[in-house]
Design an enzyme around this catalytic site. Structure first.
Site, PDB file in Angstrom:
ATOM      1  N   CYS A 415       0.882  -1.180   0.000  1.00  0.00           N
ATOM      2  CA  CYS A 415       0.000   0.000   0.000  1.00  0.00           C
ATOM      3  C   CYS A 415       0.914   1.223   0.000  1.00  0.00           C
ATOM      4  CB  CYS A 415      -0.915  -0.004   1.211  1.00  0.00           C
ATOM      5  SG  CYS A 415      -1.902  -1.495   1.365  1.00  0.00           S
ATOM      6  N   PRO A 418       1.232   7.784  -0.732  1.00  0.00           N
ATOM      7  CA  PRO A 418       1.678   8.585  -1.891  1.00  0.00           C
ATOM      8  C   PRO A 418       3.145   8.386  -2.277  1.00  0.00           C
ATOM      9  CG  PRO A 418       1.684   9.951   0.063  1.00  0.00           C
ATOM     10  CD  PRO A 418       1.248   8.591   0.508  1.00  0.00           C
ATOM     11  N   GLY A 419       3.826   7.375  -1.788  1.00  0.00           N
ATOM     12  CA  GLY A 419       5.177   7.063  -2.253  1.00  0.00           C
ATOM     13  C   GLY A 419       6.308   7.463  -1.340  1.00  0.00           C
ATOM     14  N   GLY A 420       6.035   7.937  -0.128  1.00  0.00           N
ATOM     15  CA  GLY A 420       7.106   8.341   0.785  1.00  0.00           C
ATOM     16  C   GLY A 420       7.932   7.158   1.255  1.00  0.00           C
ATOM     17  N   LYS A 421       7.252   6.105   1.722  1.00  0.00           N
ATOM     18  CA  LYS A 421       7.974   4.918   2.211  1.00  0.00           C
ATOM     19  C   LYS A 421       8.632   4.167   1.052  1.00  0.00           C
ATOM     20  CE  LYS A 421       4.848   4.335   6.119  1.00  0.00           C
ATOM     21  NZ  LYS A 421       3.900   5.412   5.737  1.00  0.00           N
ATOM     22  N   ASP A 466      -5.617  -4.961  -6.363  1.00  0.00           N
ATOM     23  CA  ASP A 466      -6.180  -5.174  -5.037  1.00  0.00           C
ATOM     24  C   ASP A 466      -5.169  -5.950  -4.203  1.00  0.00           C
ATOM     25  OD1 ASP A 466      -7.689  -5.483  -2.829  1.00  0.00           O
ATOM     26  OD2 ASP A 466      -9.236  -6.746  -3.737  1.00  0.00           O
ATOM     27  N   CYS A 540      -1.077   3.583  11.446  1.00  0.00           N
ATOM     28  CA  CYS A 540      -1.057   4.876  12.151  1.00  0.00           C
ATOM     29  C   CYS A 540      -2.231   4.938  13.125  1.00  0.00           C
ATOM     30  CB  CYS A 540      -1.084   6.036  11.170  1.00  0.00           C
ATOM     31  SG  CYS A 540      -2.445   5.977  10.007  1.00  0.00           S
TER      32      CYS A 540
END
Length: 714
Positions: A415, A418-421, A466, A540
């Site tokens: 998942c 937005p691509g930070g990890k 998915d 989180c």
């Protein structure tokens, strides 16, 4: 012939007359003590005369004292006669002088009597100073000494009688005390007596002290007395403190309560619950106090009843207040350095030149920076547009650090939006190996593409599938990061709507989805990987239903075990929660709270897969999947029931407006194609499912032979 002349210099025997050093000057030590009457002092002629007269007077006085001791009755009569004589003299003088003014009939001189010993001492000091410092005639000095001996001092037209406290009789004291307007209590008399004792001691020491030192002593004594009184007053206020009284329901309904009153009531209830036996009211139970506290906290902090109840179950009361207060304040802004393009030192120097006030985030990270203030928007600097850093929360760095990806590995970010990890993983891998960034939302996947382009990630494959069905797409990964979707109870400071919108149905739907995603992630990992075989699960959220329950479920359903996360700080995960008991290895997981670590609420767990087989049959697995699907659909149906009919009609209209065919996202398939697809799905499921759990190898035991019983005959 004469002697030869010697022109060599003669040796010096010592320093010459001019070369002798002068000794340093000696200065007398400064002293504030009174000068002694020593012979070394050089006295003037006038001072010597005064000294002789003073010695004569002392001798006369000593002789009088001796005479008084030997003949007391005669001396008393002589003293009385002398006093009467002086009084007559003074009255005659006053008559002879008279008043030059016309108002002499009513104007009379006022006689002030010195009643205390302190005034007597002051007058004696004044007289002595006048004797030493004045250059008056000898006749005036003799008259002054006569007046001192007689016990009277004349000052112009006024007569000052100098006496002692011993001259006043006891009867006079009793009469004076009886005329007072108030009586002194025993305690006050004790205090005054003690003060008098202290004063007497001070008077003894005051001769050797300077005036400023005496004042300092008095001031310290006064401060100590005030501190004593303040402590007594504080103790009295604590003893007489009003105990919290439980409000009545009728008065609560009629009365309007302000936020200040609610805040005070929260403090009072926490005080009662801290020592319930002492402060409680007998007709009210602990549950009633807790219900009232939950009600007040919901009003004051704008939480719904369900979420506040969950938080009260998790934290003690003191820690709960700290957590709620910390959740109201936003967390510090942090950025992550992109190590593919720059170093943290160079980035910090560039941003400081642009007017950004920042510091390293902590010893636990080498790429994080915390920003205190900035004169420019951090999302529009040339460094940001060039991809030198990513605006990212401090807690988002923890799952990637726990995953610890290696170079030339196959890693899946299930998942990733937005691509930070995902970009953090790529920077640690140094753009080697393959990174699969997947997300189910097509709109959010655009942000992943944009960030990867900006940050210079070139080893990534971005997919939109998915996550629950990713095992049908690809397997055999070395490491997987699952940052699962959750209710977001740990990031209340970012999204305050969580406090009032999340309920039990949302939590149920989330943890069922998280279970499916985690089981899929475990199935996608290859246990035989030489470098990996790890899964990191993070959320989180701070609720145990979304964290410990999910991990405990995965430990029962798959061949995985918990391993240390590699993070040096954080609170251990729950192994006990109310009436529930989890696997004891859950203490290896880590929790992060806003009030303890100053970062968003977060949960990190690291799993190691030790076998590719699944410890259940195919039928059991299908039954578990059905249960999870039914739980998710039931939760969605409950949410749909709770929604308004207007929202339902809008949703139905949107469903009807969706285009059919190729534009719908899913092509129309014939019955034959659907059957083929089903067969492929069944084959893929059976490929990775074992009917039985892998049992350990059994070794036959060797029978021990007893040599004593064995016969030696052939």
């Amino acid at each position: 012939m004469g002697r030869k002349a010697e022109f060599s210099e003669k040796p010096r025997k010592g320093p010459g007359r001019k070369a002798r050093k002068q000794k340093p000057p000696t200065f007398p030590k400064k002293s504030f003590a009174p000068l002694d009457n020593s012979d070394d002092k050089k006295l003037s002629h006038r001072q010597k005369q005064r000294l002789i007269k003073r010695d004569q007077k002392k001798k006369i006085q000593n002789a009088k004292d001796k005479k008084f001791k030997l003949f007391p009755d005669e001396n008393k009569e002589a003293e009385r006669n002398l006093q009467n004589h002086t009084l007559l003299k003074n009255s005659e003088k006053r008559k002879s002088i008279g008043f030059s003014d016309e108002n002499k009939q009513w104007l009379k001189p006022k006689s002030t009597k010195n009643k205390t010993q302190g005034k007597k001492d002051d007058l004696e000091l004044e007289v002595e100073s006048n004797e030493e410092g004045s250059d008056s005639d000898d006749q005036d000095q003799e008259s002054e000494t006569d007046e001192q001996e007689s016990g009277e001092l004349s000052n112009g037209n006024e007569i000052l009688k100098v006496g002692s406290l011993a001259d006043i009789s006891d009867d006079e004291n009793e009469d004076a005390n009886s005329n007072d307007d108030f009586d002194v209590s025993d305690e006050e008399s004790d205090d005054t007596a003690s003060n008098n004792d202290v004063d007497e001691d001070d008077d003894v020491d005051s001769d050797s002290l300077l005036p400023i030192e005496r004042e300092n002593k008095k001031l310290k004594r006064r401060e100590a007395k005030e501190a004593d009184l303040a402590a007594k007053e504080m103790q009295m206020s604590i003893d007489h403190q009003e105990i919290f009284s439980f409000p009545d329901n009728d008065s609560e309904e009629n009365k309007e309560i302000t936020l200040q009153e609610i805040q005070q009531r929260i403090k009072d209830i926490t005080l009662v619950l801290s020592d319930f036996k002492k402060y409680r009211q007998e007709n009210h139970s602990r549950t009633e106090y807790l219900d009232l506290l939950r009600h007040d906290l919901c009003i004051y902090y704008s939480y719904n009843d369900f979420l506040m109840g969950k938080l009260m179950d998790m934290f003690p009361l003191t820690e709960l207040m700290e957590y709620l207060e910390a959740s109201e304040v936003p967390r510090p802004l942090t950025i992550r350095t992109n190590s593919l393009k720059t170093r943290r030192r160079d980035l910090a120097a560039a941003l400081i030149n642009r007017g950004v006030n920042l510091d390293p985030l902590g010893k636990w990270t080498k790429v994080g920076l915390v920003v205190y203030s900035s004169q420019v928007p951090l999302g529009a600097t040339p460094e940001y547009l060039a991809g030198h850093y990513m605006i990212q929360g401090a807690s988002s760095l923890l799952p990637v650090m726990a995953l610890a990806p290696q170079e030339n590995e196959r890693v899946l970010d299930m998942c990733s939006a937005p691509g930070g990890k995902g970009s953090h993983i790529a920077s640690i891998m140094k753009n080697t190996g393959v990174l699969f960034a997947n997300d189910a939302n097509r709109e959010r996947i655009k942000a992943v593409v944009a960030n990867f382009h900006r940050l210079g990630v070139i080893n990534a494959i971005i997919s939109c599938e998915d996550g629950c069905k990713f095992r049908n797409v690809m397997t055999g990964f070395d490491r997987i990061l699952l940052d699962a979707p959750c209710t977001g109870t740990g990031v209340v400071a970012k999204d305050p709507s969580v406090k009032s919108t999340k309920n039990e149905v949302d939590v149920q739907r989330c943890y069922n989805l998280q279970r499916k995603l985690l089981l899929t992630a475990i199935d996608c990992v290859d246990a035989k990987s030489k470098t990996g075989g790890y899964i990191v699960y993070s959320t989180c959220s701070v609720l145990p239903e979304e964290n410990e329950w999910v991990i405990d479920y995965a430990l029962k359903k798959r061949n995985v075990k918990l391993v240390p996360t590699g993070l040096d700080f954080g609170v251990e995960g729950f192994t006990k929660y109310r009436q529930y008991r989890f696997h004891p290895s859950l203490n290896l997981t880590r929790r992060y709270y806003p009030h303890t670590h100053n970062m968003d609420g977060f949960y990190v767990a690291k799993l190691k897969k030790f076998s590719n087989t699944i410890p259940m049959t195919k039928e059991q697995q299908e039954a578990d999947e059905k249960e999870l699907d039914e739980a998710i659909t039931n939760a969605e149906s409950v949410v749909n029931k709770n929604t308004d009919p207007m929202e339902k009609s809008v949703h139905e209209e949107n469903e009807l407006r969706r285009p059919l065919g190729k534009h719908a996202g899913k092509p129309n398939l014939s019955e034959v194609e659907i059957d083929l697809k089903k067969r492929k799905l069944v084959e893929s499921k059976t490929k990775y499912i074992a009917n039985e759990f892998e049992k350990p190898l059994k070794v036959q035991k060797k029978h021990k032979v007893d040599h004593k019983t064995v016969s030696l005959t052939p």
